[in-house]
Scaffold this motif. Structure first.
Motif, PDB file in Angstrom:
ATOM      1  N   ASN A  61     -54.582  -7.248 -15.979  1.00  0.00           N
ATOM      2  CA  ASN A  61     -54.768  -8.147 -15.017  1.00  0.00           C
ATOM      3  C   ASN A  61     -53.912  -8.026 -13.825  1.00  0.00           C
ATOM      4  OD1 ASN A  61     -52.834  -9.564 -16.239  1.00  0.00           O
ATOM      5  ND2 ASN A  61     -53.756 -11.811 -15.562  1.00  0.00           N
ATOM      6  N   VAL A 103     -51.455  -6.659 -10.991  1.00  0.00           N
ATOM      7  CA  VAL A 103     -51.530  -6.107  -9.346  1.00  0.00           C
ATOM      8  C   VAL A 103     -50.422  -5.541  -8.667  1.00  0.00           C
ATOM      9  CG1 VAL A 103     -53.521  -7.982  -8.823  1.00  0.00           C
ATOM     10  CG2 VAL A 103     -51.024  -8.467  -8.651  1.00  0.00           C
ATOM     11  N   THR A 108     -53.798  -4.347  -5.055  1.00  0.00           N
ATOM     12  CA  THR A 108     -54.894  -4.081  -5.930  1.00  0.00           C
ATOM     13  C   THR A 108     -54.724  -4.033  -7.103  1.00  0.00           C
ATOM     14  OG1 THR A 108     -56.279  -1.903  -5.901  1.00  0.00           O
ATOM     15  CG2 THR A 108     -53.842  -1.666  -5.724  1.00  0.00           C
ATOM     16  N   HIS A 109     -55.670  -3.778  -7.971  1.00  0.00           N
ATOM     17  CA  HIS A 109     -55.715  -3.919  -9.309  1.00  0.00           C
ATOM     18  C   HIS A 109     -54.828  -2.771  -9.939  1.00  0.00           C
ATOM     19  CE1 HIS A 109     -57.448  -3.304 -13.733  1.00  0.00           C
ATOM     20  NE2 HIS A 109     -56.757  -4.559 -13.864  1.00  0.00           N
TER      21      HIS A 109
END
Length: 472
Positions: free
Chosen positions: A84, A86, A126-127
């Motif tokens: 999860n 970023v 962004t991930h």
């Protein structure tokens, strides 16, 4: 998400792709793993990877009202089933009135820097499939993995932990801990490096740095900033277990860069950039959130600490030696580790200025005398007493075993106690913690007992306990 820039002429381009991370990361030594049970997120593996554990100072094994869910005194961070994390992606320069519209996409993490009433910079994230993110703060919202509230130092040290907010009922009206204080990013592959960043994302996956927050444009055209009360970190100068020595307190920015401390905790002028230090956590790193201080322990470091079972064995060994009160000749006994509030009638007490251990007695108070009187005795109102063995005057408190094994530096015998609270642990542990200055208020630092938060007193902050064995 497509953002329209403002009509004003800006030096940087309206959008800029960010390939590298905001900070210059440095690798850390390999961390071990553990298969201990965990209340949080764990993977499907039989032995989930443990990144490390966070322990709040001032709570001796549990919060005052008990550990409940994400509100607890200690939390282990494990590898998540799905990443999860970023990372920075694109930077946008927009008109401040358009910020709310630009941030309407709740599936997009972003950081908003308000430079003026007409100009803001938004950094989209962004991930990152290679990292796990864990967020820490005062908020009880679901995006916060570890709910931390202010720790109030115990005035006497009696009992098992600080009289803080931990359980819910004692929360202060004006907490100095941010709702979204900080975030920790852990690499999902070995050596499982953990890095800390100031500020956490809110329920809309945004971080807002308002017009009055300390922020700036970096030399490479990117943005960075500090939170209101700041996130301070101190890495140990040596190995936390083998050679405990305090390092230097630094401040961590939103992008994970390291700075010298500001003049005061919330000053708008940032400190000097410290380029040769990183935000990588190591065993013994301390994290201060302006109201609570957390200790980071790695799996490798946790292998050197005593377990609760070992602490219980040490307690039983102490009691098996049948220590006696040198005056009353009654046998003393440390109470059960679960008994942290009520003083037991057999509980040992200590004169913290000399270390002589006695049973409880209600005599020995020194009457108040004038400043010119011989002997320099203390006033009775201070609660100080005269030791019948050596005649030294000082606090007289019950002894409590330190129950939070994560705060120990080794599994040595409990031969020393912190002054003036009376928490008992190994010599290496008291010596190590008595050298560490912990933040207090906006710019003060003071050594404190890690088990209860009481400020340490005396020349050393600790004392060696002098027990008398059985006469028979």
């Amino acid at each position: 998400m497509v953002l329209k820039g403002s009509s004003e002429a800006l030096c940087p381009p309206p959008s800029l792709e960010l390939r590298p991370s905001c900070n210059k990361s440095q690798p850390s030594p390999p961390l071990g793993s553990s298969s201990q049970p965990h209340d949080g997120v764990i993977s499907d593996d039989k032995e989930p990877v443990k990144y490390g554990e966070l322990i709040i100072l001032g709570h001796n094994g549990s919060l005052a009202n008990g550990d409940k869910g994400r509100r607890r005194s200690r939390l282990a961070l494990y590898k998540r089933p799905k990443a999860n994390g970023v990372k920075p992606d694109v930077i946008h320069n927009v008109s401040t009135p358009l910020v709310s519209k630009a941030l309407s996409n709740k599936s997009q993490h972003s950081i908003s820097y308000t430079l003026s009433r007409s100009h803001s910079v938004i950094v989209e994230y962004t991930h990152d499939i290679n990292t796990d993110m864990f967020q820490i703060g005062r908020s009880t919202e679901s995006m916060i993995d570890f709910v931390v509230t202010d720790t109030a130092a115990s005035s006497s040290g009696h009992g098992g932990g600080a009289a803080g907010e931990g359980g819910g009922g004692g929360q202060s009206a004006q907490s100095t801990i941010s709702r979204y204080a900080c975030r920790i990013m852990c690499e999902r592959s070995a050596p499982y490096t953990a890095r800390i960043y100031a500020a956490g994302f809110d329920s809309s996956k945004n971080i807002f740095l308002g017009e009055r927050a300390a922020k700036w444009r970096t030399s490479d055209g990117l943005m960075d900033g500090l939170t209101t009360n700041g996130v301070l970190v101190m890495h140990p100068a040596g190995e936390f277990v083998s050679e405990p020595a305090p390092g230097v307190w630094r401040e961590i920015s939103v992008c994970g860069n390291v700075f010298a401390l500001r003049e005061t905790r919330s000053a708008q002028q940032r400190g000097k950039l410290v380029e040769n230090e990183s935000n990588t956590l190591q065993d013994g790193s301390l994290i201060d959130l302006c109201g609570a201080t957390l200790l980071w322990r790695t799996p490798a470091g946790l292998r050197h600490i005593p377990t609760l079972k070992q602490l219980e064995s040490l307690r039983q060994e102490l009691n098996a030696a049948r220590p006696q009160c040198p005056v009353g000749f009654n046998t003393l006994a440390f109470p059960s580790l679960a008994q942290r509030e009520i003083v037991d009638k057999k509980q040992p007490w200590v004169y913290v200025n000399c270390g002589h251990v006695h049973g409880y007695h209600n005599w020995g108070y020194r009457k108040e005398k004038g400043p010119t009187s011989p002997g320099g005795t203390a006033p009775a109102g201070t609660g100080e007493r005269e030791c019948p063995m050596c005649r030294r005057v000082g606090p007289y408190v019950p002894l409590w075993l330190g129950c939070e094994g994560g705060l120990y530096l080794d599994a040595g015998p409990p031969t020393h106690a912190f002054c003036p609270c009376g928490h008992v642990c190994s010599e290496k542990t008291v010596v190590g913690w008595s050298q560490i200055p912990l933040p207090h208020g906006t710019h003060a630092f003071h050594a404190a007992c890690p088990f209860c938060g009481t400020w340490l007193t005396g020349e050393q902050g600790h004392v060696k306990l002098i027990f008398q064995g059985p006469v028979d």
